[in-house]
Design a protein around this motif. Structure first.
Motif, PDB file in Angstrom:
ATOM      1  N   GLU A 110       0.848  -1.137  -0.215  1.00 27.53           N
ATOM      2  CA  GLU A 110      -0.032   0.024   0.057  1.00 27.53           C
ATOM      3  C   GLU A 110       0.967   1.321  -0.141  1.00 27.53           C
ATOM      4  O   GLU A 110       0.584   2.282  -0.648  1.00 27.53           O
ATOM      5  CB  GLU A 110      -1.070  -0.006   1.049  1.00 27.53           C
ATOM      6  CG  GLU A 110      -1.832  -0.952   1.052  1.00 27.53           C
ATOM      7  CD  GLU A 110      -2.695  -1.223   2.656  1.00 27.53           C
ATOM      8  OE1 GLU A 110      -2.211  -0.801   3.627  1.00 27.53           O
ATOM      9  OE2 GLU A 110      -3.791  -1.834   2.479  1.00 27.53           O
ATOM     10  N   ARG A 166      -6.641   2.932   4.770  1.00 30.34           N
ATOM     11  CA  ARG A 166      -6.644   2.571   6.236  1.00 30.34           C
ATOM     12  C   ARG A 166      -8.381   2.332   6.405  1.00 30.34           C
ATOM     13  O   ARG A 166      -8.577   1.185   7.028  1.00 30.34           O
ATOM     14  CB  ARG A 166      -6.239   3.343   7.440  1.00 30.34           C
ATOM     15  CG  ARG A 166      -4.705   3.322   7.439  1.00 30.34           C
ATOM     16  CD  ARG A 166      -4.053   4.195   8.561  1.00 30.34           C
ATOM     17  NE  ARG A 166      -2.920   4.633   8.454  1.00 30.34           N
ATOM     18  CZ  ARG A 166      -2.174   5.593   7.918  1.00 30.34           C
ATOM     19  NH1 ARG A 166      -3.299   6.686   7.874  1.00 30.34           N
ATOM     20  NH2 ARG A 166      -1.037   5.796   7.891  1.00 30.34           N
ATOM     21  N   ARG A 222      -9.486  -0.815   4.799  1.00 27.87           N
ATOM     22  CA  ARG A 222      -8.923  -1.966   5.441  1.00 27.87           C
ATOM     23  C   ARG A 222      -9.511  -2.489   6.832  1.00 27.87           C
ATOM     24  O   ARG A 222      -9.853  -3.523   7.148  1.00 27.87           O
ATOM     25  CB  ARG A 222      -7.506  -1.677   5.794  1.00 27.87           C
ATOM     26  CG  ARG A 222      -6.496  -3.055   6.170  1.00 27.87           C
ATOM     27  CD  ARG A 222      -5.145  -3.081   6.144  1.00 27.87           C
ATOM     28  NE  ARG A 222      -4.458  -1.664   5.977  1.00 27.87           N
ATOM     29  CZ  ARG A 222      -3.750  -1.201   6.890  1.00 27.87           C
ATOM     30  NH1 ARG A 222      -3.196  -1.955   7.826  1.00 27.87           N
ATOM     31  NH2 ARG A 222      -3.073   0.109   6.561  1.00 27.87           N
TER      32      ARG A 222
END
Length: 157
Positions: free
Chosen positions: A121, A147, A150
């Motif tokens: 990433e 983030r 995820r």
């Protein structure tokens, strides 16, 4: 006992506090640096005072470094926060491991913005930052979005 000599716990504490104070003094001097030179100097200060001079061990995953960062940031004269110290150490590791970063137009702040991400990433976002000439703020927003994707938790409203 250290080599047959009994050492009082308070003596160890004073010795540790002195090491932190010396490191903070060095960090205050580092504040006058800019760019990658500043990142390298911060990593060198942490390595010199807490890792026996071995800057290659200055990773945020290292327990000694985590503890040292907390101790440094807790010192009243430390010019950097705990988060900023961790970001600079992370940026140093990326810089040391990646010659592409040294040749690109990315600043340490760009690299620090993506430090907490997984390697794939982080690489994708840094490549995107170079290709689209993203500002640090824009890169932080993209990193935040990655983030959030995820972590699957409901947002507070």
């Amino acid at each position: 006992m250290v080599r047959g000599v009994r050492v009082d716990a308070s003596e160890k504490l004073v010795e540790c506090d002195a090491a932190v104070s010396r490191a903070v003094r060095d960090l205050v001097d580092v504040e006058r640096s800019v760019g990658w030179k500043r990142v390298i100097r911060v990593a060198e200060v942490v390595a010199r005072h807490f890792l026996g001079g071995d800057a290659s061990r200055a990773t945020c995953a290292n327990r000694v470094v985590k503890r040292s960062i907390r101790r440094l940031a807790a010192h009243p004269d430390c010019p950097l926060s705990r988060t900023r110290l961790a970001e600079l150490i992370g940026a140093y590791n990326d810089y040391r491991a990646n010659t592409r970063l040294r040749a690109s137009k990315l600043t340490p702040s760009h690299v620090a913005a993506v430090v907490g991400l997984v390697t794939a990433e982080r690489k994708m976002l840094l490549d995107l930052a170079v290709a689209e000439t993203l500002s640090v703020r824009e890169l932080k927003q993209r990193a935040r979005a990655v983030r959030r994707c995820r972590v699957s938790r409901p947002r507070a409203t």
